[in-house]
Design a protein around this motif. Structure first.
Motif, PDB file in Angstrom:
ATOM      1  N   GLY A  10       0.721  -1.139   0.094  1.00  0.00           N
ATOM      2  CA  GLY A  10       0.123   0.041  -0.082  1.00  0.00           C
ATOM      3  C   GLY A  10       0.845   1.196   0.116  1.00  0.00           C
ATOM      4  O   GLY A  10       2.113   1.224  -0.261  1.00  0.00           O
ATOM      5  N   LEU A  11       0.007   2.213   0.035  1.00  0.00           N
ATOM      6  CA  LEU A  11       0.694   3.781   0.198  1.00  0.00           C
ATOM      7  C   LEU A  11       0.929   4.205   1.645  1.00  0.00           C
ATOM      8  O   LEU A  11       0.020   4.203   2.529  1.00  0.00           O
ATOM      9  N   VAL A  12       2.131   4.645   2.148  1.00  0.00           N
ATOM     10  CA  VAL A  12       2.494   4.814   3.479  1.00  0.00           C
ATOM     11  C   VAL A  12       3.183   5.963   3.458  1.00  0.00           C
ATOM     12  O   VAL A  12       4.149   6.217   2.375  1.00  0.00           O
ATOM     13  N   GLN A  13       3.338   6.893   4.534  1.00  0.00           N
ATOM     14  CA  GLN A  13       4.354   7.950   4.591  1.00  0.00           C
ATOM     15  C   GLN A  13       5.532   7.343   5.088  1.00  0.00           C
ATOM     16  O   GLN A  13       5.789   6.425   5.840  1.00  0.00           O
ATOM     17  N   ALA A  14       6.742   8.333   4.970  1.00  0.00           N
ATOM     18  CA  ALA A  14       8.010   7.796   5.373  1.00  0.00           C
ATOM     19  C   ALA A  14       7.587   7.921   6.995  1.00  0.00           C
ATOM     20  O   ALA A  14       7.536   8.623   7.625  1.00  0.00           O
ATOM     21  N   GLY A  15       8.326   6.739   7.368  1.00  0.00           N
ATOM     22  CA  GLY A  15       8.476   6.440   9.017  1.00  0.00           C
ATOM     23  C   GLY A  15       7.196   5.632   9.348  1.00  0.00           C
ATOM     24  O   GLY A  15       7.422   4.986  10.642  1.00  0.00           O
ATOM     25  N   GLY A  16       6.549   5.280   8.308  1.00  0.00           N
ATOM     26  CA  GLY A  16       5.424   4.454   8.780  1.00  0.00           C
ATOM     27  C   GLY A  16       5.831   2.801   8.363  1.00  0.00           C
ATOM     28  O   GLY A  16       6.957   2.676   8.301  1.00  0.00           O
ATOM     29  N   SER A  17       4.838   1.980   8.798  1.00  0.00           N
ATOM     30  CA  SER A  17       5.115   0.556   8.741  1.00  0.00           C
ATOM     31  C   SER A  17       4.033  -0.113   7.905  1.00  0.00           C
ATOM     32  O   SER A  17       2.818   0.268   7.618  1.00  0.00           O
ATOM     33  N   LEU A  18       4.424  -1.252   7.466  1.00  0.00           N
ATOM     34  CA  LEU A  18       3.625  -2.279   6.543  1.00  0.00           C
ATOM     35  C   LEU A  18       3.878  -3.651   6.997  1.00  0.00           C
ATOM     36  O   LEU A  18       5.105  -3.776   7.277  1.00  0.00           O
ATOM     37  N   THR A 121       3.429  -7.461  -4.727  1.00  0.00           N
ATOM     38  CA  THR A 121       2.518  -6.394  -4.006  1.00  0.00           C
ATOM     39  C   THR A 121       3.213  -5.161  -3.712  1.00  0.00           C
ATOM     40  O   THR A 121       4.366  -5.032  -3.607  1.00  0.00           O
ATOM     41  N   GLN A 122       2.398  -4.163  -4.474  1.00  0.00           N
ATOM     42  CA  GLN A 122       3.258  -2.718  -4.375  1.00  0.00           C
ATOM     43  C   GLN A 122       3.433  -1.999  -3.144  1.00  0.00           C
ATOM     44  O   GLN A 122       2.297  -1.983  -2.404  1.00  0.00           O
ATOM     45  N   VAL A 123       4.488  -1.812  -2.715  1.00  0.00           N
ATOM     46  CA  VAL A 123       4.737  -0.601  -1.635  1.00  0.00           C
ATOM     47  C   VAL A 123       5.270   0.541  -1.998  1.00  0.00           C
ATOM     48  O   VAL A 123       6.110   0.728  -2.913  1.00  0.00           O
ATOM     49  N   THR A 124       4.665   1.600  -1.521  1.00  0.00           N
ATOM     50  CA  THR A 124       4.930   3.031  -2.280  1.00  0.00           C
ATOM     51  C   THR A 124       5.059   3.825  -0.824  1.00  0.00           C
ATOM     52  O   THR A 124       3.976   3.965  -0.110  1.00  0.00           O
ATOM     53  N   VAL A 125       6.095   4.498  -0.712  1.00  0.00           N
ATOM     54  CA  VAL A 125       6.487   5.356   0.521  1.00  0.00           C
ATOM     55  C   VAL A 125       6.796   6.848   0.100  1.00  0.00           C
ATOM     56  O   VAL A 125       7.335   7.123  -0.815  1.00  0.00           O
TER      57      VAL A 125
END
Length: 127
Positions: A10-18, A121-125
């Motif tokens: 998914g889409l997360v902000q820098a510093g976040g977690s997945l 699976t797409q990871v977007t930071v």
């Protein structure tokens, strides 16, 4: 051949977690070495983390060491990739993979050491 299906990107902000999940079917999960790769546009596919079939040994690339944990749940036939303190440089398509030769995986960390692959699976930071 085992079938692998990734989820959790998914889409997360820098510093976040997945937490990414990889569900396996069609084989005996506990006999496979499992790995997570990532590939960004224009870059080579990179082994991020791997766990030995026995579950007692793991590998992490220098770029993610300390921020990523690979684990598995044998009863669920699932391997996880917990990613914390994400950075924009972590943006990529993440693939789950299964391989038979742990020694080769540790020695070369190459995609050719793995036999079965998920769709990604797409990871977007974002920054």
């Amino acid at each position: 051949q085992v079938q692998l299906v990734e989820s959790g990107g998914g889409l997360v902000q820098a510093g976040g977690s997945l937490r990414l999940s990889c569900a396996a079917s069609g084989g005996t999960f506990s006999t496979y070495n499992m790995g997570w790769f990532r590939q960004a546009p224009g870059k080579e596919r990179e082994l991020v983390a791997a766990i030995r079939w026995s579950g007692d040994t793991t590998y992490y690339s220098d770029s993610v060491k300390g921020r990523v944990t690979i684990s598995r749940n044998v009863a669920m036939n699932t391997v996880f990739l917990q990613m914390d303190r994400l950075e924009p440089e972590d943006t990529a398509l993440y693939y789950c993979a299964a391989g038979s030769n742990w020694s080769a995986i540790r020695r070369t960390s190459m995609a050719r050491d793995f036999d079965s692959w998920g769709q990604g699976t797409q990871v977007t930071v974002s920054s």
